[in-house]
Design a protein around this motif. Structure first.
Motif, PDB file in Angstrom:
ATOM      1  N   THR A  14       0.807  -1.198   0.022  1.00 19.23           N
ATOM      2  CA  THR A  14       0.110  -0.169   0.142  1.00 19.23           C
ATOM      3  C   THR A  14       0.904   1.251  -0.064  1.00 19.23           C
ATOM      4  O   THR A  14       0.634   2.311  -0.718  1.00 19.23           O
ATOM      5  CB  THR A  14      -1.044   0.088   1.246  1.00 19.23           C
ATOM      6  N   ALA A  15       1.978   1.138   0.788  1.00 18.11           N
ATOM      7  CA  ALA A  15       2.965   2.380   0.677  1.00 18.11           C
ATOM      8  C   ALA A  15       3.499   2.619  -0.655  1.00 18.11           C
ATOM      9  O   ALA A  15       3.569   3.759  -1.279  1.00 18.11           O
ATOM     10  CB  ALA A  15       4.141   2.307   1.452  1.00 18.11           C
ATOM     11  N   GLY A  16       3.844   1.455  -1.557  1.00 13.84           N
ATOM     12  CA  GLY A  16       4.195   1.458  -2.670  1.00 13.84           C
ATOM     13  C   GLY A  16       3.285   2.221  -3.474  1.00 13.84           C
ATOM     14  O   GLY A  16       3.690   2.954  -4.558  1.00 13.84           O
ATOM     15  N   ILE A  26      -2.495   9.089  -0.283  1.00  9.33           N
ATOM     16  CA  ILE A  26      -2.722   8.822   1.210  1.00  9.33           C
ATOM     17  C   ILE A  26      -3.691   7.944   1.608  1.00  9.33           C
ATOM     18  O   ILE A  26      -3.306   7.137   2.499  1.00  9.33           O
ATOM     19  CB  ILE A  26      -2.912  10.157   1.958  1.00  9.33           C
ATOM     20  N   LEU A  27      -4.796   8.075   0.689  1.00 10.33           N
ATOM     21  CA  LEU A  27      -5.746   7.037   1.010  1.00 10.33           C
ATOM     22  C   LEU A  27      -5.340   5.618   0.489  1.00 10.33           C
ATOM     23  O   LEU A  27      -5.739   4.530   1.247  1.00 10.33           O
ATOM     24  CB  LEU A  27      -7.285   7.367   0.246  1.00 10.33           C
ATOM     25  N   ALA A  28      -4.811   5.410  -0.506  1.00 11.48           N
ATOM     26  CA  ALA A  28      -4.225   3.992  -0.871  1.00 11.48           C
ATOM     27  C   ALA A  28      -3.109   3.444  -0.055  1.00 11.48           C
ATOM     28  O   ALA A  28      -3.244   2.261  -0.085  1.00 11.48           O
ATOM     29  CB  ALA A  28      -3.449   4.367  -2.252  1.00 11.48           C
ATOM     30  N   PHE A  29      -2.567   4.183   0.848  1.00 10.78           N
ATOM     31  CA  PHE A  29      -1.654   3.735   1.825  1.00 10.78           C
ATOM     32  C   PHE A  29      -2.616   3.237   3.057  1.00 10.78           C
ATOM     33  O   PHE A  29      -2.632   2.245   3.566  1.00 10.78           O
ATOM     34  CB  PHE A  29      -0.627   4.754   2.122  1.00 10.78           C
ATOM     35  N   TYR A  30      -3.347   4.272   3.497  1.00  9.02           N
ATOM     36  CA  TYR A  30      -4.178   3.927   4.747  1.00  9.02           C
ATOM     37  C   TYR A  30      -5.246   3.150   4.796  1.00  9.02           C
ATOM     38  O   TYR A  30      -5.524   2.279   5.618  1.00  9.02           O
ATOM     39  CB  TYR A  30      -4.477   5.394   5.449  1.00  9.02           C
ATOM     40  N   PHE A  47       6.636   6.635   3.183  1.00  8.65           N
ATOM     41  CA  PHE A  47       5.806   6.996   2.712  1.00  8.65           C
ATOM     42  C   PHE A  47       5.745   8.527   2.923  1.00  8.65           C
ATOM     43  O   PHE A  47       5.205   9.428   2.166  1.00  8.65           O
ATOM     44  CB  PHE A  47       4.431   6.380   3.311  1.00  8.65           C
ATOM     45  N   VAL A  48       5.880   9.020   4.136  1.00  2.13           N
ATOM     46  CA  VAL A  48       5.892  10.618   4.588  1.00  2.13           C
ATOM     47  C   VAL A  48       6.797  11.141   3.687  1.00  2.13           C
ATOM     48  O   VAL A  48       6.592  12.187   3.004  1.00  2.13           O
ATOM     49  CB  VAL A  48       6.188  10.630   6.223  1.00  2.13           C
ATOM     50  N   GLY A  49       7.982  10.681   3.207  1.00  2.00           N
ATOM     51  CA  GLY A  49       8.857  11.209   2.641  1.00  2.00           C
ATOM     52  C   GLY A  49       8.248  11.265   1.043  1.00  2.00           C
ATOM     53  O   GLY A  49       8.474  12.523   0.610  1.00  2.00           O
ATOM     54  N   LEU A  95       8.286  15.250  -0.958  1.00  2.07           N
ATOM     55  CA  LEU A  95       8.535  15.225  -2.306  1.00  2.07           C
ATOM     56  C   LEU A  95       8.081  16.140  -2.868  1.00  2.07           C
ATOM     57  O   LEU A  95       8.655  17.129  -3.512  1.00  2.07           O
ATOM     58  CB  LEU A  95       8.621  13.903  -2.923  1.00  2.07           C
ATOM     59  N   PRO A  96       6.806  16.146  -3.197  1.00  2.00           N
ATOM     60  CA  PRO A  96       6.205  17.356  -4.074  1.00  2.00           C
ATOM     61  C   PRO A  96       6.365  18.588  -3.336  1.00  2.00           C
ATOM     62  O   PRO A  96       6.849  19.883  -4.142  1.00  2.00           O
ATOM     63  CB  PRO A  96       4.570  17.210  -3.803  1.00  2.00           C
ATOM     64  N   ILE A  97       6.338  18.659  -2.035  1.00  2.00           N
ATOM     65  CA  ILE A  97       6.771  20.154  -1.435  1.00  2.00           C
ATOM     66  C   ILE A  97       8.301  20.381  -1.568  1.00  2.00           C
ATOM     67  O   ILE A  97       8.692  21.771  -2.115  1.00  2.00           O
ATOM     68  CB  ILE A  97       6.410  20.151  -0.017  1.00  2.00           C
ATOM     69  N   PHE A  98       8.991  19.621  -1.471  1.00  2.00           N
ATOM     70  CA  PHE A  98      10.542  19.941  -1.763  1.00  2.00           C
ATOM     71  C   PHE A  98      10.729  20.067  -3.221  1.00  2.00           C
ATOM     72  O   PHE A  98      11.444  21.090  -3.727  1.00  2.00           O
ATOM     73  CB  PHE A  98      11.434  18.565  -1.589  1.00  2.00           C
ATOM     74  N   LEU A  99      10.196  19.383  -4.124  1.00  2.00           N
ATOM     75  CA  LEU A  99      10.386  19.948  -5.807  1.00  2.00           C
ATOM     76  C   LEU A  99       9.642  21.275  -6.114  1.00  2.00           C
ATOM     77  O   LEU A  99      10.256  22.100  -6.692  1.00  2.00           O
ATOM     78  CB  LEU A  99       9.569  18.900  -6.554  1.00  2.00           C
TER      79      LEU A  99
END
Length: 191
Positions: A50-52, A89-93, A170-172, A176-180
């Motif tokens: 799910t994280a993937g 986020i939903l796909a993970f949780y 997952f949190v990373g 990532l979008p914020i960093f980019l």
């Protein structure tokens, strides 16, 4: 127009895949037997999947955000990227909720049993004290200490259906979008 239709078709395909994955994993978790709080690896098995999935959606959305950020004509794609992030986020949780509930139930039951054992030792201790029998109090005191530690350890076991490394990854992907965005805005000032 072709790009919008292609992106909508891809989005619908991803949505169908996600709904199917969530349903299958939730069903497997609901039917899981022999959940052991002291062996959590099997309960974390699907968190990597799910994280993937969530990370993949975040990556797609991240690169989309970078592409469309400075072009207001692409509002449609910006909204689609936002929806992809939420779906990530939903796909993970969501698929892991059933295992979380199962782990909480097992932990609650184990705590109930530990408290019952502790209560029984306290009852024997109080009965001996009432009879002025103090010969075996040190053994009972040791038992109370051991049972208290057992109860505290059970209470301290994580009931989250993922391990910390999976969650950090997952949190990373969320960051990532914020960093980019920050990097592209910074570089955009110079180029």
């Amino acid at each position: 127009m072709f790009i919008i239709m292609l992106s909508m078709g891809s989005f619908i395909a991803v949505l169908i895949f996600l709904i199917r994955q969530i349903g299958i994993i939730q069903a497997l978790h609901r039917n899981a037997a022999d959940v052991d709080l002291f062996d959590l690896e099997p309960t974390h098995a699907f968190s990597k999947l799910t994280a993937g999935t969530g990370i993949g959606l975040m990556l797609i959305a991240s690169f989309g955000v970078v592409q469309v950020w400075n072009n207001p004509a692409n509002t449609y794609f910006f909204i689609l990227d936002g929806v992809l992030m939420v779906l990530g986020i939903l796909a993970f949780y969501l698929p892991l909720r059933a295992m979380r509930q199962k782990l909480l139930g097992v932990q609650t039951e184990e705590l109930r049993k530990a408290n019952q054992r502790l209560k029984a030792v306290y009852a024997r201790l109080n009965a001996k004290v009432a009879k002025n029998e103090y010969s075996d109090l040190s053994g009972m005191n040791t038992a109370i200490g051991a049972l208290t530690r057992e109860r505290d350890e059970i209470a301290g076991i994580s009931t989250l259906p993922w391990d910390t490394s999976t969650f950090r990854s997952f949190v990373g992907s969320i960051l990532l979008p914020i960093f980019l965005f920050v990097v592209t805005q910074f570089l955009g000032r110079f180029f």
